[in-house]
Design an enzyme around this catalytic site. Structure first.
Site, PDB file in Angstrom:
ATOM      1  NE  ARG A 140      19.777  65.600  12.297  1.00  0.00           N
ATOM      2  CZ  ARG A 140      20.284  66.843  12.236  1.00  0.00           C
ATOM      3  NH1 ARG A 140      19.474  67.893  12.170  1.00  0.00           N
ATOM      4  NH2 ARG A 140      21.575  67.047  12.201  1.00  0.00           N
ATOM      5  CB  SER A 150      22.576  59.355  13.261  1.00  0.00           C
ATOM      6  OG  SER A 150      23.716  60.103  12.942  1.00  0.00           O
ATOM      7  CD  GLU A 200      18.886  61.365  13.139  1.00  0.00           C
ATOM      8  OE1 GLU A 200      19.494  61.599  14.203  1.00  0.00           O
ATOM      9  OE2 GLU A 200      19.249  61.803  12.046  1.00  0.00           O
TER      10      GLU A 200
END
Ligand SMILES: Cc1cc2nc3c(=O)[nH]c(=O)nc-3n(C[C@H](O)[C@H](O)[C@H](O)COP(=O)(O)OP(=O)(O)OC[C@H]3O[C@@H](n4cnc5c(N)ncnc54)[C@H](O)[C@@H]3O)c2cc1C
Length: 271
Positions: A142, A184, A254
């Site tokens: 990510r 998330s 995130e």
């Protein structure tokens, strides 16, 4: 410069935000300095004091096959890519049928499901200044170090659309809430899971107003209807502090928080 009015309480996946003027990036207007670039806001929480926003115009919503590569415009939605690949029997993009976002955001986040990540078959990207090969980009879980708008991403082309993979990705989603969220909330820390840590400090199911760390999956911050930015921030900070106190692990968001009071190195969300 052209602008588009967007109601973020409808547009963003977490259904939070006011109506804002968003500048459109197109070929005649390529200066993005001073703006924060958004895609389809599936990973974004719009604050009470958002920065100036910009998005790619419709011009960058396309898919074409040229020189044995798949070229996808930065404003192309993942669902459109998944449908194109199904129709044309193209392999390796099955995971996009269950991963919301536009191509620019997917590449910037190196989005993926388990080991299936968008960088796996990426060849290069076209930005506002140049073409960058994959080898020139730092990327990881990510994460990428791309610091310009992605106008197009090009991928290796191989054939063989796999419906069993689509089923597998659908199953992977089955333990996740369908209530509005931005995916998330925290990145998984090395060797652990954010969801496990949230549960361990007793904050799974913790609610503030209409926002909740979901009872279905603790790392999903969900909006039951009228959730606000302040409720979301309250819960995010609560988790960060409690997990840090108990495990000495600082959970990194995130989700991109788009509020000038919560961006940059002095943000209260950064330790
Ligand atoms: C229900 C749900 C489930 C999810 N599951 C997953 C999952 O399993 N795996 C996963 O990886 N993600 C997941 N996500 C998060 C989201 O799907 C990805 O992060 C996706 O990449 C976001 O794309 P976007 O266009 O919405 O980007 P945005 O949310 O609009 O932006 C995200 C970031 O990308 C940058 N960006 C956007 N467009 C560009 C561009 N053209 N050029 C450069 N930078 C750009 C923005 O500046 C921002 O930093 C999930 C989200 C939801 C709502």
């Amino acid at each position: 410069m052209q602008f588009k009015k967007i109601n973020f309480s409808k547009y963003s996946s977490i259904k939070i935000g006011s109506t804002l003027e968003v500048a459109l990036l197109n070929e005649t207007n390529i200066s993005f300095q001073g703006y924060f670039l958004i895609g389809s806001c599936n990973n974004t929480l719009i604050g009470n004091n958002p920065p100036k926003l910009m998005m790619l115009s419709k011009k960058y919503d396309y898919i074409k096959i040229e020189n044995n590569l798949l070229h996808i415009g930065g404003a192309t939605p993942s669902g459109k890519v998944a449908s194109f690949c199904k129709k044309n029997n193209i392999a390796n993009f099955e995971f996009l049928s269950h991963l919301p976002g536009k191509m620019g955001g997917l590449v910037f986040m190196n989005a993926g499901l388990k080991e299936y990540e968008i960088f796996n078959t990426l060849v290069n990207i076209r930005t506002t200044s140049s073409i960058k090969q994959k080898s020139e980009i730092n990327f990881g879980y990510r994460f990428t170090d791309i610091n310009e708008p992605i106008l197009e991403a090009s991928f290796e082309l191989s054939y063989g659309y796999d419906t069993t993979k689509v089923e597998m990705f659908k199953k992977m989603r089955s333990n996740q809430p369908s209530t509005p969220s931005a995916g998330s909330c925290f990145k998984n820390p090395l060797g652990d899971y954010a969801g496990r840590l949230i549960e361990a400090v007793g904050l799974k199911g913790k609610r503030a107003g209409d926002m909740e760390f979901s009872n279905v999956h603790a790392n999903f911050l969900v909006n039951h209807g009228n959730g606000t930015f302040d409720d979301a921030i309250f819960l995010i900070q609560e988790v960060q502090i409690r997990v840090y106190k108990e495990f000495a692990i600082w959970l990194e968001c995130e989700i991109e928080i788009l509020d000038i009071n919560y961006m940059g190195k002095d943000s209260p969300l950064k330790k």
